[in-house]
Design an enzyme around this catalytic site. Structure first.
Site, mmCIF file in Angstrom:
data_model
loop_
_atom_site.group_PDB
_atom_site.id
_atom_site.type_symbol
_atom_site.label_atom_id
_atom_site.label_comp_id
_atom_site.label_asym_id
_atom_site.label_seq_id
_atom_site.Cartn_x
_atom_site.Cartn_y
_atom_site.Cartn_z
ATOM 1 N N TYR A 1 -12.151 5.119 -15.030
ATOM 2 C CA TYR A 1 -12.293 3.921 -14.203
ATOM 3 C C TYR A 1 -12.880 2.756 -15.002
ATOM 4 O O TYR A 1 -12.392 1.622 -14.936
ATOM 5 C CB TYR A 1 -13.178 4.254 -13.003
ATOM 6 C CG TYR A 1 -13.304 3.185 -11.953
ATOM 7 C CD1 TYR A 1 -12.323 3.018 -10.974
ATOM 8 C CD2 TYR A 1 -14.422 2.348 -11.912
ATOM 9 C CE1 TYR A 1 -12.452 2.047 -9.992
ATOM 10 C CE2 TYR A 1 -14.558 1.381 -10.933
ATOM 11 C CZ TYR A 1 -13.573 1.235 -9.976
ATOM 12 O OH TYR A 1 -13.700 0.272 -9.008
ATOM 13 N N ASP B 1 0.866 -1.179 0.000
ATOM 14 C CA ASP B 1 0.000 0.000 0.000
ATOM 15 C C ASP B 1 0.902 1.228 0.000
ATOM 16 O O ASP B 1 2.096 1.136 0.327
ATOM 17 C CB ASP B 1 -0.912 0.001 1.230
ATOM 18 C CG ASP B 1 -2.221 0.750 0.991
ATOM 19 O OD1 ASP B 1 -3.268 0.088 0.908
ATOM 20 O OD2 ASP B 1 -2.177 1.982 0.881
#
Length: 248
Positions: free
Chosen positions: A156, A39
């Protein structure tokens, strides 16, 4: 004592410090796996590793999936820490929603880079390692947005549709080496990001779901565990929709 579906396996999960990624990590650990989380948020990573039981079952590395170097470092962390790499989950993602008229080139590029290039970086690195070490399973997170397209998400939707094509092409390339590559397309899943939607938008999306409710991150995690395990040993190049029947 009954063994879990993933006993003895090591799994890497990008975007694994929160949301769906963390839910997948929790399920994998419950099924006996050791997990390595990638992350961009170091503090959130540390909290997630603690929540997953600490160093016996989890490790982490800060990872920007848009660059090959950090992705390779994440892979190396898994092998160095737990001795193997058996499962890789490409989950990292962002949103930069705007209508096409108002979306900037930077917003388009950011989403394509994190989702599509990030998935390619992860799939490429993991498959390269797995084909030399007896095989493995790669799970890519697409979205129902990649199937139907949503207003305000040309970036997206394009990225998530691209992940489906990438998954199918990669699956054909590495099947002979015992590496399976599959994808999941979640629908409306209850996360901090989706719950921040205006109520009218949430209600409109909910009305499209035959099952009449949003999904939970744990329900996506269950499908990820299936695709990561030997229960799906004769499946590759597939896309499983986790949508409550939305957009059939």
């Amino acid at each position: 004592m009954t063994q879990g579906l993933l006993s003895g396996k090591t799994a890497v999960i990008t975007g694994g410090a929160q949301g769906i990624g963390l839910a997948i990590a929790e399920r994998f650990v419950a099924e006996g796996a050791r997990v390595v989380l990638g992350d961009v948020n170091e503090a959130t990573l540390a909290d997630a590793v603690t929540a997953l039981g600490g160093s016996a079952s989890a490790a982490s590395a800060v990872c920007d999936v848009t660059a090959a170097g950090p992705v390779q470092n994440l892979l190396d962390t898994a092998v160095r820490t737990f001795g193997s790499l058996d499962v890789w989950v490409n989950n990292a993602g962002i949103t930069r929603d705007a209508t096409m008229r108002r979306m900037t080139e930077e917003q388009f590029d950011q989403v394509i880079s994190v989702h599509l290039k990030g998935t390619w970086n992860g799939t490429r690195a993991a498959a390269g390692h797995m084909r030399d070490h007896g095989g493995g399973a790669i799970v890519n997170l697409s979205s129902i947005s990649g199937k139907v397209g949503f207003v305000g998400q040309t970036n997206y939707s394009a990225a998530k549709a691209g992940i489906v094509g990438l998954t199918k092409a990669a699956a054909k390339e590495v099947a002979h080496a015992g590496v399976r590559v599959n994808a999941i397309a979640p629908g409306l899943i209850r996360t901090a990001m989706t719950e921040a939607m205006p109520e009218r938008i949430w209600d409109a999306k909910l009305a499209e779901i035959p099952m009449g409710r949003a999904g939970e991150p744990a329900e996506v995690a269950s499908v990820a565990a299936f695709l990561a395990s030997d229960l799906s040993s004769y499946m590759t190049g597939t896309l499983l929709e986790v949508t409550g029947g939305r957009h059939l």
